[in-house]
Every structure is written in structure tokens, then in C-alpha cells.
Design an enzyme around this catalytic site. Sequence first.
Site, PDB file in Angstrom:
ATOM      1  N   GLY A  13       0.776  -1.236   0.000  1.00 16.97           N
ATOM      2  CA  GLY A  13       0.000   0.000   0.000  1.00 16.97           C
ATOM      3  C   GLY A  13       0.808   1.287   0.000  1.00 16.97           C
ATOM      4  O   GLY A  13       0.333   2.296   0.524  1.00 16.97           O
ATOM      5  N   ASN A  15       1.397   3.084  -2.619  1.00 15.51           N
ATOM      6  CA  ASN A  15       0.643   4.022  -3.472  1.00 15.51           C
ATOM      7  C   ASN A  15      -0.566   4.584  -2.730  1.00 15.51           C
ATOM      8  O   ASN A  15      -0.927   5.745  -2.912  1.00 15.51           O
ATOM      9  CB  ASN A  15       0.219   3.339  -4.779  1.00 15.51           C
ATOM     10  CG  ASN A  15       1.354   3.297  -5.773  1.00 15.51           C
ATOM     11  OD1 ASN A  15       1.741   4.327  -6.318  1.00 15.51           O
ATOM     12  ND2 ASN A  15       1.921   2.119  -5.976  1.00 15.51           N
ATOM     13  N   ASN A 108      -5.966   2.657 -12.951  1.00 15.56           N
ATOM     14  CA  ASN A 108      -4.955   1.681 -12.532  1.00 15.56           C
ATOM     15  C   ASN A 108      -3.564   2.287 -12.668  1.00 15.56           C
ATOM     16  O   ASN A 108      -3.325   3.119 -13.543  1.00 15.56           O
ATOM     17  CB  ASN A 108      -5.045   0.432 -13.427  1.00 15.56           C
ATOM     18  CG  ASN A 108      -4.098  -0.661 -12.988  1.00 15.56           C
ATOM     19  OD1 ASN A 108      -3.959  -0.940 -11.793  1.00 15.56           O
ATOM     20  ND2 ASN A 108      -3.423  -1.284 -13.932  1.00 15.56           N
ATOM     21  N   HIS A 110       0.378   1.118 -13.345  1.00 18.58           N
ATOM     22  CA  HIS A 110       1.187  -0.026 -13.791  1.00 18.58           C
ATOM     23  C   HIS A 110       2.650   0.407 -13.846  1.00 18.58           C
ATOM     24  O   HIS A 110       2.956   1.478 -14.369  1.00 18.58           O
ATOM     25  CB  HIS A 110       0.708  -0.514 -15.163  1.00 18.58           C
ATOM     26  CG  HIS A 110       1.433  -1.735 -15.603  1.00 18.58           C
ATOM     27  ND1 HIS A 110       1.163  -2.983 -15.087  1.00 18.58           N
ATOM     28  CD2 HIS A 110       2.454  -1.896 -16.468  1.00 18.58           C
ATOM     29  CE1 HIS A 110       1.988  -3.862 -15.625  1.00 18.58           C
ATOM     30  NE2 HIS A 110       2.785  -3.222 -16.469  1.00 18.58           N
ATOM     31  N   ASP A 151      -5.213  -4.646 -19.938  1.00 22.42           N
ATOM     32  CA  ASP A 151      -4.608  -3.338 -19.708  1.00 22.42           C
ATOM     33  C   ASP A 151      -5.126  -2.299 -20.683  1.00 22.42           C
ATOM     34  O   ASP A 151      -4.428  -1.358 -21.037  1.00 22.42           O
ATOM     35  CB  ASP A 151      -3.071  -3.448 -19.787  1.00 22.42           C
ATOM     36  CG  ASP A 151      -2.473  -3.728 -18.416  1.00 22.42           C
ATOM     37  OD1 ASP A 151      -3.016  -3.227 -17.428  1.00 22.42           O
ATOM     38  OD2 ASP A 151      -1.481  -4.467 -18.349  1.00 22.42           O
TER      39      ASP A 151
HETATM   40  C1  GAR Z   1       3.234  -1.093  -7.460  1.00 19.68           C
HETATM   41  O1  GAR Z   1       4.529  -1.065  -8.019  1.00 19.68           O
HETATM   42  C2  GAR Z   1       2.203  -1.081  -8.575  1.00 19.68           C
HETATM   43  O2  GAR Z   1       2.576  -0.302  -9.660  1.00 19.68           O
HETATM   44  C3  GAR Z   1       2.164  -2.537  -8.944  1.00 19.68           C
HETATM   45  O3  GAR Z   1       2.229  -3.210  -7.708  1.00 19.68           O
HETATM   46  C4  GAR Z   1       2.979  -2.446  -6.775  1.00 19.68           C
HETATM   47  C5  GAR Z   1       2.177  -2.296  -5.492  1.00 19.68           C
HETATM   48  O4  GAR Z   1       2.833  -1.570  -4.509  1.00 19.68           O
HETATM   49  N1  GAR Z   1       0.975  -2.801  -9.714  1.00 19.68           N
HETATM   50  C6  GAR Z   1       0.941  -3.693 -10.728  1.00 19.68           C
HETATM   51  O5  GAR Z   1       1.885  -4.387 -11.029  1.00 19.68           O
HETATM   52  C7  GAR Z   1      -0.390  -3.750 -11.465  1.00 19.68           C
HETATM   53  N2  GAR Z   1      -0.284  -4.518 -12.671  1.00 19.68           N
HETATM   54  P1  GAR Z   1       2.073  -0.887  -3.269  1.00 19.68           P
HETATM   55  O6  GAR Z   1       1.124  -1.925  -2.670  1.00 19.68           O
HETATM   56  O7  GAR Z   1       3.183  -0.560  -2.311  1.00 19.68           O
HETATM   57  O8  GAR Z   1       1.346   0.341  -3.764  1.00 19.68           O
END
Ligand code: GAR
Length: 204
Positions: A13, A15, A108, A110, A151
Site C-alpha cells: 500500500g 501508493n 490503474n 502499472h 490493460d
Molecule cells: C506497485 O509497483 C504497482 O505499480 C504494482 O504493484 C505495486 C504495489 O505496490 N501494480 C501492478 O503491477 C499492477 N499490474 P504498493 O502496494 O506498495 O502500492
Amino acid sequence: MLKRIAVLVSGGGTNLEALFAAQESGRIPHGEIVLVVSGTAGAYAVERAKSHGVSAVTLPRKELGQTGFEEALSNQLMDARVDLIVLAGFLSILSADFVSSWPDRIVNIHPSLIPAFCGKGFYGLHVHEAALARGVKVTGATVHLVNEIPDGGRILLQKAVEILPGDTAETLQHRVMEQAEWVLLPQAVEQLCEQLAQEERRDR
Ligand code: GAR
């Protein structure tokens, strides 16, 4: 009216934390995070939500199955009168039916410059491993609308990040988060909230 935001998460989490920081410093003036939903049990993101005083629920996707998960999710979203869904490190796939009932309302993030390194199997650290294996010199992050699986959807923001000699998937992931994801996601969320607020005023 502030647009009501639900954030879907699966893990750490960071982000989500960037969204809270943006909200608390006034950088999302047209929106408000009202709900956090985790699709996995034990996600640290849920603790983050609680420490910011925001309701958080866990709907274990594996136990509930796709249909059960999406039914429970839809109920939560309805109860919280959500306008916009943000996938912030949400690593499950949503069904085409679910996505089509939220047109232009799902965002989303990515961790690559789409269309590079996206689609089936490209999530989390795997994306950075693939970028390093291919030897690209620049990668980055993309914030996009989710209108088709997996996507599809209009790209809202992208930012490039340099790959440095000696990078591992972990160091690269951290640089992409710090320089791109945590910056872009709050900006894109505010853009969409402002746009939805404008549309609401026009339709009144
Ligand atoms: C982030 O790097 C996000 O971009 C990626 O997962 C991670 C989660 O981190 N998402 C994907 O790969 C989606 N296809 P977080 O839980 O610390 O935000």
C-alpha cells in the site's frame, strides 16, 4: 461535491500512502478517499487505511472466488456511494462485466511504460525483472483508465525513469515508485475527480 474514492489494494500500500499524503496536503481538492478494499488477507495497506481513519475491509478474493468477490465489492462500493475506483497495487484481475459497469471510473497504476511489459503475468516485481532481462535503459510508470481487460483503456499519465547499472528488480521498483508512481497517481486521481465534478455541474 467531493468525488468519493475507493482504493483497491493487495499488499503493502505505498501508493495508497501517497494518495493519503496528497489528500492530507490538499492536492486532491475534488476528491475524498472513503473506502479501502483489500483483496488479500493480511495486507499492510489495511493498517495504513486505519491509521488515516478511513474504513477498510478485506474481501479475500481467493476464498470468495471471482463472482463472490465482485458481488461483495459492489455492495461495499454502493454502501459507500463511491464515484471512482483506484487500483493501487491491486493485483487481481476484475471481470469484463464488473469493469463495464464502471465506464471511465476505474484507474490503474502499472509499473512500466505501457505498452511495454504489460498484460498477463506482468505485475509487481515481475515487471521490473522483465525490463532488466530485456536490457531496456528506460522504464517508468503509467496511470490509465481500465475499460477493457487486461490493460486496455486510455492512458492518463506516464513518466519515464532511468535504469542504472547494477539495478536489481528491487532497486528499480523503488526508483519507479519514488520518481513516478507516487507522483503520478495522486495527480491522475485529482484530474479525474475534477473532471467528474465538472460533468456533475454541467448535468445539473
Ligand atoms: C506497485 O509497483 C504497482 O505499480 C504494482 O504493484 C505495486 C504495489 O505496490 N501494480 C501492478 O503491477 C499492477 N499490474 P504498493 O502496494 O506498495 O502500492
